[in-house]
Structure formats: structure tokens, C-alpha cells
Design an enzyme around this catalytic site. Structure first.
Site, PDB file in Angstrom:
ATOM      1  N   LYS A  70       9.685  -8.438  12.376  1.00  0.00           N
ATOM      2  CA  LYS A  70       8.374  -8.383  13.039  1.00  0.00           C
ATOM      3  C   LYS A  70       7.336  -8.789  12.000  1.00  0.00           C
ATOM      4  CE  LYS A  70       4.877  -6.370  13.868  1.00  0.00           C
ATOM      5  NZ  LYS A  70       3.559  -6.989  13.575  1.00  0.00           N
ATOM      6  N   CYS A 130      -0.180  -7.299  -3.725  1.00  0.00           N
ATOM      7  CA  CYS A 130       0.055  -5.866  -3.897  1.00  0.00           C
ATOM      8  C   CYS A 130       0.143  -5.485  -5.364  1.00  0.00           C
ATOM      9  CB  CYS A 130       1.332  -5.454  -3.177  1.00  0.00           C
ATOM     10  SG  CYS A 130       2.778  -6.355  -3.749  1.00  0.00           S
ATOM     11  N   GLU A 179       7.635  -0.543   0.755  1.00  0.00           N
ATOM     12  CA  GLU A 179       6.961  -1.240  -0.349  1.00  0.00           C
ATOM     13  C   GLU A 179       5.487  -1.303   0.004  1.00  0.00           C
ATOM     14  OE1 GLU A 179       8.976  -4.947  -0.837  1.00  0.00           O
ATOM     15  OE2 GLU A 179      10.735  -3.974  -1.644  1.00  0.00           O
TER      16      GLU A 179
HETATM   17  P1  NAD Z   1      -0.360  -3.093   7.489  1.00  0.00           P
HETATM   18  O1  NAD Z   1       0.258  -1.807   7.111  1.00  0.00           O
HETATM   19  O2  NAD Z   1      -1.626  -3.081   8.237  1.00  0.00           O
HETATM   20  O3  NAD Z   1       0.640  -3.980   8.349  1.00  0.00           O
HETATM   21  C1  NAD Z   1       1.917  -4.366   7.879  1.00  0.00           C
HETATM   22  C2  NAD Z   1       2.837  -4.610   9.045  1.00  0.00           C
HETATM   23  O4  NAD Z   1       3.029  -3.390   9.747  1.00  0.00           O
HETATM   24  C3  NAD Z   1       2.306  -5.606  10.081  1.00  0.00           C
HETATM   25  O5  NAD Z   1       3.377  -6.414  10.514  1.00  0.00           O
HETATM   26  C4  NAD Z   1       1.841  -4.705  11.201  1.00  0.00           C
HETATM   27  O6  NAD Z   1       1.881  -5.317  12.462  1.00  0.00           O
HETATM   28  C5  NAD Z   1       2.877  -3.595  11.134  1.00  0.00           C
HETATM   29  N1  NAD Z   1       2.478  -2.328  11.739  1.00  0.00           N
HETATM   30  C6  NAD Z   1       1.239  -1.801  11.859  1.00  0.00           C
HETATM   31  N2  NAD Z   1       1.292  -0.603  12.497  1.00  0.00           N
HETATM   32  C7  NAD Z   1       2.597  -0.364  12.776  1.00  0.00           C
HETATM   33  C8  NAD Z   1       3.294   0.698  13.402  1.00  0.00           C
HETATM   34  N3  NAD Z   1       2.660   1.772  13.876  1.00  0.00           N
HETATM   35  N4  NAD Z   1       4.627   0.617  13.522  1.00  0.00           N
HETATM   36  C9  NAD Z   1       5.290  -0.454  13.033  1.00  0.00           C
HETATM   37  N5  NAD Z   1       4.684  -1.493  12.442  1.00  0.00           N
HETATM   38  C10 NAD Z   1       3.353  -1.459  12.298  1.00  0.00           C
HETATM   39  O7  NAD Z   1      -0.504  -3.891   6.113  1.00  0.00           O
HETATM   40  P2  NAD Z   1      -1.190  -5.296   5.889  1.00  0.00           P
HETATM   41  O8  NAD Z   1      -2.669  -5.119   5.930  1.00  0.00           O
HETATM   42  O9  NAD Z   1      -0.556  -6.316   6.775  1.00  0.00           O
HETATM   43  O10 NAD Z   1      -0.712  -5.627   4.408  1.00  0.00           O
HETATM   44  C11 NAD Z   1      -1.424  -5.283   3.276  1.00  0.00           C
HETATM   45  C12 NAD Z   1      -0.768  -4.117   2.576  1.00  0.00           C
HETATM   46  O11 NAD Z   1       0.572  -4.446   2.216  1.00  0.00           O
HETATM   47  C13 NAD Z   1      -1.467  -3.779   1.279  1.00  0.00           C
HETATM   48  O12 NAD Z   1      -1.564  -2.392   1.151  1.00  0.00           O
HETATM   49  C14 NAD Z   1      -0.516  -4.329   0.227  1.00  0.00           C
HETATM   50  O13 NAD Z   1      -0.614  -3.729  -1.039  1.00  0.00           O
HETATM   51  C15 NAD Z   1       0.802  -4.083   0.860  1.00  0.00           C
HETATM   52  N6  NAD Z   1       1.835  -4.926   0.254  1.00  0.00           N
HETATM   53  C16 NAD Z   1       2.804  -4.334  -0.511  1.00  0.00           C
HETATM   54  C17 NAD Z   1       3.764  -5.110  -1.126  1.00  0.00           C
HETATM   55  C18 NAD Z   1       4.840  -4.500  -1.970  1.00  0.00           C
HETATM   56  O14 NAD Z   1       5.844  -5.157  -2.184  1.00  0.00           O
HETATM   57  N7  NAD Z   1       4.690  -3.284  -2.450  1.00  0.00           N
HETATM   58  C19 NAD Z   1       3.754  -6.500  -0.949  1.00  0.00           C
HETATM   59  C20 NAD Z   1       2.747  -7.060  -0.179  1.00  0.00           C
HETATM   60  C21 NAD Z   1       1.798  -6.262   0.436  1.00  0.00           C
END
Ligand code: NAD
Length: 494
Positions: free
Chosen positions: A181, A289, A256
Site C-alpha cells: 500500500k 527520515c 521504521e
Molecule cells: P504517514 O505515517 O502519514 O503515512 C505512511 C503510510 O501509512 C502511508 O502509506 C499512509 O497512507 C499509511 N497510513 C496512514 N494511516 C494509516 C492507518 N491508520 N493504517 C494503515 N496505514 C496508514 O507518514 P508519511 O507522512 O507518509 O511519511 C513521513 C514519515 O515517515 C516521517 O516521519 C519519516 O521520518 C518517516 N520515514 C521513516 C523512514 C525510516 O526508515 N525510518 C524512512 C522514510 C520515512
């Protein structure tokens, strides 16, 4: 062209789901927008509970055959997917750039080659994966990595295909089936990956891609009782929701998450290197991130550091991500830009000083935020403690090694840390005390897929990479076999 496709930079992208080897439409769609200029990129299928159910059913149905496919054949198909990625590298790079606004030159030279490498690496690692047998009172212990079942993989928008395939490749290599997804702000390359996997000969239902919002289809997927693993990359609040859903079914999960990583610059550092590494933190418009967003500099050199940093940052070119000369593209979405500016406004109101930037780029308009460095920030202030996920760094000073370590560790995150020092012994001392999944000494972003990757504290749960990925994506089994003619003892030993 029908309503189910969009053509971007000459590349045709199917905007429907990919479930059980077929394209599936939804009654509703959502509009995908390019962060570069706000133009609509396509109407994307908006999945919900029905599509989640169908995708999990397809993944379940395909599981026995894929799980029973010999390792060498699984590896061959993963290499064929990597070949497909390489063949379509330019298409993938162009579409990803339009979709998430990261630099075309990075997609071409770094990101998409890494996508192919994700598949090749885990294909090869699968063939080497073994644990030495060992003996217990004449009995043989044999460790095997059995496929676990359908895996739900949920990914963010900041590096869409790279992060998706960092999960898809090991999950498939391990013999699992997958429901991917992608994030709703960057859904397109996942659809191209489905095409590539099908062309590579992957069985129908082994890789499924569902599109839509997290709160709708994402939440239905992570709550499904037939899912055997959930791997999520994204924000802390979403991770908590997913962990709660997973808990209801005791589904193992890997998280992550975000970071607020420090860059420690000691007075004995190579200052040119320190400045280069600090300015590099604006990469991907700060939407990384691992970015070391808290610059911590030893007081005695802060003036010189700031001067050189300012001069170097002034040379960064902000503009259209498709231009070769551009260093900084736009941020992903108006909501993200608003969030970034909110953090900066509140910090300035609380007494912070903008050494550079501090506002959107009014000349360019759109979603461009000026690279920003905020000084005079308190350790307990919001901008030091919370992840901004934009081109915003903070500058603080320290006088002693202990103070540096204390400041570095004093957030709820623990994803990464970078230190710049000319003293190897200091590097060892400091590294030993840092709470972080990855520490870089005199370098940044050197990644090897054999190494464990993940975060401590609120930056994540679990590690992926090399054996760690297979440990997560498999049901690890120990088989104890008695020697020939052996009689079971009456008393058992622990
Ligand atoms: P987000 O948490 O808003 O969304 C991530 C994903 O989760 C999207 O696909 C979204 O549709 C899905 N999602 C949202 N609500 C959900 C739910 N209730 N159930 C299941 N899926 C759901 O994050 P974002 O804004 O897309 O990404 C940015 C974040 O990701 C930042 O905090 C960044 O640091 C982190 N990140 C971490 C890493 C790592 O490897 N540690 C890498 C890249 C990004």
C-alpha cells in the site's frame, strides 16, 4: 486513453489496483497532484475494505505455490524484476520525480539503481541464507527460515519506490506474498512495479498493490487477521495506530519511523567535511527520515562553522526537480509546507533566530521552502524535539563531550547520529554512548543492505537488512532430529 490510465512524461501508468494478477478499479478515485507545479497527475483508485479483503484473499491463495517455489527459482524471478527495473529506469525516474518532487538526477543515478539492487541483493542473500547445524546430546538442530504468509507493506511518500522495494524484495525472497500500500501522495511507481513484476513472470497474487488512503484501505489491511507480517515505514502517530491494530491479531510488525538525528561537530573536526555533511541534510528538501537536523557544534568553532555553512548553503539552487542544476526541489504537499512553516513560525515567535531562510520561497511560490537554519533554540523547544520533515535545521552549541552526548540523546527519537571528529578515540567513546540505530563517523548515508537498519525508541521497532530481514519475514524454525536407533529418555532436559 481510458480513465484507468494516465500518461506522464511519455510513460503510461495504470491508476487501478493490482490484485490477484488483474487490474481492479474502485468506484471512487482521488486526484494525485505533482508537488513541482500542482498539476494533476491522475485519478487513482481509492481502495477500502473491499479491496483490502480481495488483496489479502489473493495473497493467501497465491502463498502455497510461491512458498513452495525453490529458492533458486525465487531468486531468478527477483533478478528478472531487477532487470525490468533497470530496463525502465528512465520511466521510473521521471514518474517518481513528477509524483514526489525529489530530484530527477538523484532518481536516475542513485534511487532507481538502488531499487534494482534491493531485488538483486535479497535474491542473492536468500541463496546464502543458512545456519550451521549443531548437536545436542547426539541430536541435530537444524534452523530453517520458513515463509510466513501474506505480508502487508505500508510505505511513505518521501522515497516511494526505494522504500517499498526495500520491503517487497526481502518479503518475496523469503517466500511470502505481499500486499503493498503506497502513500496516497506518491502512488504511481508502485503501479509500474506491478507491471514489471508481472513481466518478470511473478505468479498472479504474489505481489498485490492497493491504492488509497491510510485511514481507509491501509487500516483495513493492518487489521486483517489473515495477515502474517506488517512492515511499516512512516510517522510515529500512524505507527501507534498500526501497532494497536496488529496487537488485536498478534501480527508481528516492523516499524521504521521518524527521527530527529544529531550531527555532532567537534573542534578537532575537518571543518570542510563538517560543513559539507551539514549542508547535505537539505537533501530531498529535508524530507529524509535519517536527516541529521540538529547541528550540534563545539562552541569554540561555531562562528567559523556558521560562516562557512552559510556561504555553502547560499550556493544551493532551488527549483524544478527535473533540472540538472537543481539541488532542492519542492516539498511534497501544501499540508506539509504549512506544517513546516508552522514549526518555523512558532520557533521564531519563541525567540529563535533564522541564520538563513525561515520562510517559503516567495520568488518560486508553490511548495518551495527556503533552506533554513535556526539558532538560539532551547533544547526542550518544539523545533528541537519534533520532526519537521522539511529543509529546517537547528544549530546548538556544546562545551564538553558529555554535554554533546547529553544533547544528542535528549529527544524521544533514536534513528541515526553523525559525528565529525579528527580523534578516533573520541569517536569510539561518543559512539558507545549514542542511542541510535545507525551512527556515522565522518560520513553520512553510507548504507549497506547487509547491515541492520532501524531505529531505537520512537524511531522504530525491529531491524531489517541482511539476516535481520529474513528473521522478520520468516517463521524461523528449529528442527531437532534424533540419531538413528535413539530411545527417548524419560526425563527431558530444558
Ligand atoms: P504517514 O505515517 O502519514 O503515512 C505512511 C503510510 O501509512 C502511508 O502509506 C499512509 O497512507 C499509511 N497510513 C496512514 N494511516 C494509516 C492507518 N491508520 N493504517 C494503515 N496505514 C496508514 O507518514 P508519511 O507522512 O507518509 O511519511 C513521513 C514519515 O515517515 C516521517 O516521519 C519519516 O521520518 C518517516 N520515514 C521513516 C523512514 C525510516 O526508515 N525510518 C524512512 C522514510 C520515512
Amino acid at each position: 486513453m481510458s480513465e484507468h490510465f494516465t500518461t506522464l512524461a511519455g510513460v503510461v501508468v495504470d491508476t487501478r489496483h493490482w490484485i490477484g494478477g488483474e487490474r481492479v478499479a474502485s468506484a471512487e478515485t482521488f486526484t494525485d497532484i505533482s508537488p513541482i507545479d500542482g498539476s494533476p497527475l491522475g485519478e487513482i483508485a481509492r481502495g477500502g475494505a473491499v479491496e483490502a479483503e480481495a488483496a489479502v484473499a489473493a495473497a493467501r491463495a497465491a502463498f502455497p505455490e510461491w512458498a513452495a517455489t525453490p529458492r533458486a527459482e525465487r531468486a531468478r524471478i527477483l533478478h528478472a524484476i531487477a532487470d525490468g527495473v533497470e530496463k525502465r529506469l528512465e520511466d521510473l525516474a521521471r514518474v517518481e520525480t513528477l509524483d514526489n518532487g525529489a530530484l530527477l538526477r538523484s532518481h536516475r543515478r542513485g534511487v532507481m539503481p538502488r531499487v534494482a539492487h534491493n531485488f538483486r541483493f535479497f535474491a542473492d542473500w536468500l541463496l546464502k541464507l543458512e545456519h550451521e547445524d549443531f548437536e545436542t546430546r547426539g541430536h541435530t538442530n537444524h534452523v530453517s527460515w520458513d515463509p510466513a504468509g501474506p505480508c502487508v507493506l505500508i510505505t511513505p511518500w518521501n522515497a516511494p519506490l526505494m522504500l517499498a522495494t526495500w520491503k517487497v524484495a526481502p518479503a518475496l525472497a523469503a517466500g511470502n506474498t505481499v500486499i503493498l500500500k503506497p502513500a496516497e501522495w506518491s502512488p504511481l511507481t508502485a503501479s509500474l512495479l506491478a507491471d514489471i513484476a508481472a513481466e518478470a513472470g511473478l505468479l498472479a497474487g504474489v505481489l498485490n498493490v492497493v491504492q488509497g488512503y491510510g485511514a481507509e484501505v491501509g487500516s483495513a489491511l493492518v487489521s486483517h487477521p489473515d495477515v502474517r507480517r506488517i512492515s511499516f515505514t512512516g510517522s510515529v502517530p500512524t505507527a501507534k495506530r498500526i501497532a494497536a491494530a496488529a496487537a488485536a491479531n498478534l501480527t508481528p510488525l516492523s516499524l521504521e519511523l521518524g527521527g530527529k538525528s544529531p550531527l555532532l561537530v567537534f573542534a578537532d573536526a575537518d571543518l570542510d567535511l563538517a560543513v559539507d555533511l551539514a549542508v547535505e541534510q537539505y537533501d530531498n528538501a529535508g524530507q529524509v527520515c535519517l536527516a541529521a537536523t540538529r547541528i550540534l557544534v563545539e562552541s569554540s568553532i561555531v562562528e567559523e562553522f556558521t560562516e562557512r555553512f552559510t556561504a555553502k548553503a547560499a550556493r544551493l539552487v532551488q527549483g524544478d526537480s527535473r533540472d540538472e542544476a537543481t539541488d532542492l526541489g519542492p516539498n511534497i504537499h501544501p499540508r506539509q509546507l504549512e506544517k513546516i512553516d508552522g514549526f518555523v513560525r512558532r520557533a521564531l515567535d519563541a525567540g529563535a533566530r533564522a541564520v538563513i531562510g525561515g520562510e517559503p520561497n516567495a520568488e518560486l511560490g508553490g511548495l518551495f521552502y527556503r533552506p533554513t537554519l535556526l539558532a538560539d533554540v532551547a533544547q526542550d523547544s518544539e523545533v528541537v524535539q519534533e520532526e519537521v520533515f522539511g529543509p529546517v535545521l537547528t544549530l546548538q552549541t556544546f562545551d564538553t563531550e558529555q554535554e554533546a552526548v547529553r544533547l544528542a540523546n535528549d529527544t524521544r527519537f533514536g534513528l541515526a547520529a553523525t559525528l565529525v571528529t579528527g580523534d578516533r578515540e573520541r569517536a569510539e567513546r561518543v559512539t558507545a554512548q549514542l542511542v541510535a540505530g545507525t551512527v556515522w563517523v565522518n560520513c553520512f548515508f553510507v548504507r549497506d543492505l547487509r547491515a541492520p537498519f532501524g531505529g531505537s525508541r520512537h524511531s522504530g521497532v525491529g531491524r531489517e537488512g541482511g539476516n535481520w530481514s529474513f528473521d522478520f519475514y520468516c517463521d524461523v524454525k528449529n528442527t531437532v532430529t534424533a540419531p538413528k536407533g535413539w530411545q527417548q529418555e524419560v526425563t527431558r532436559h530444558g
